[in-house]
Design an enzyme around this catalytic site. Structure first.
Site, short mmCIF file in Angstrom:
data_model
loop_
_atom_site.label_atom_id
_atom_site.label_comp_id
_atom_site.label_asym_id
_atom_site.label_seq_id
_atom_site.Cartn_x
_atom_site.Cartn_y
_atom_site.Cartn_z
N ARG A 18 -14.51 43.88 11.96
CA ARG A 18 -14.20 42.44 12.02
C ARG A 18 -14.56 41.86 13.39
NH1 ARG A 18 -8.23 41.85 10.60
NH2 ARG A 18 -8.21 43.80 11.75
N ASN A 36 -9.78 41.86 6.46
CA ASN A 36 -9.66 43.12 5.73
C ASN A 36 -9.05 42.84 4.36
OD1 ASN A 36 -10.67 44.80 7.72
ND2 ASN A 36 -8.67 45.28 8.57
#
EC number: 3.6.1.7
Length: 88
Positions: A18, A36
């Site tokens: 990320r 996520n």
């Protein structure tokens, strides 16, 4: 300008994926977010210039060094006018 919904699978959680996505999105001027998913995938929404999105998608296929990207599903969507790029 376009917007895409991206679902990345493989070893993409707990490997800095990320942060990698956010860093590169900001460098390329892409708006949206990355998060996520409970099933171990990473989901992203990207908005920006066609060429810049294509460039980011290339980077996402590689991922950070410790990741292992197995598959990326990209779906074109309507732009939502995201401001900035966030990690959720």
């Amino acid at each position: 300008m376009k917007a895409v919904d991206v679902l990345i699978s493989g070893r993409v959680q707990k490997v800095g994926y990320r942060a990698f996505t956010r860093k590169n999105a900001l460098l390329l001027g892409i708006k949206g977010y990355v998060e996520n998913m409970p099933d171990g995938k990473v989901h992203a929404v990207l908005e920006g210039d066609d060429h810049q999105i294509d460039k980011l998608l290339e980077l996402l296929r590689q991922g950070p060094v410790v990741s292992q990207v197995r598959d990326i599903k990209v779906t074109e969507i309507e732009r939502a006018g995201h401001q900035g790029f966030e990690v959720r």
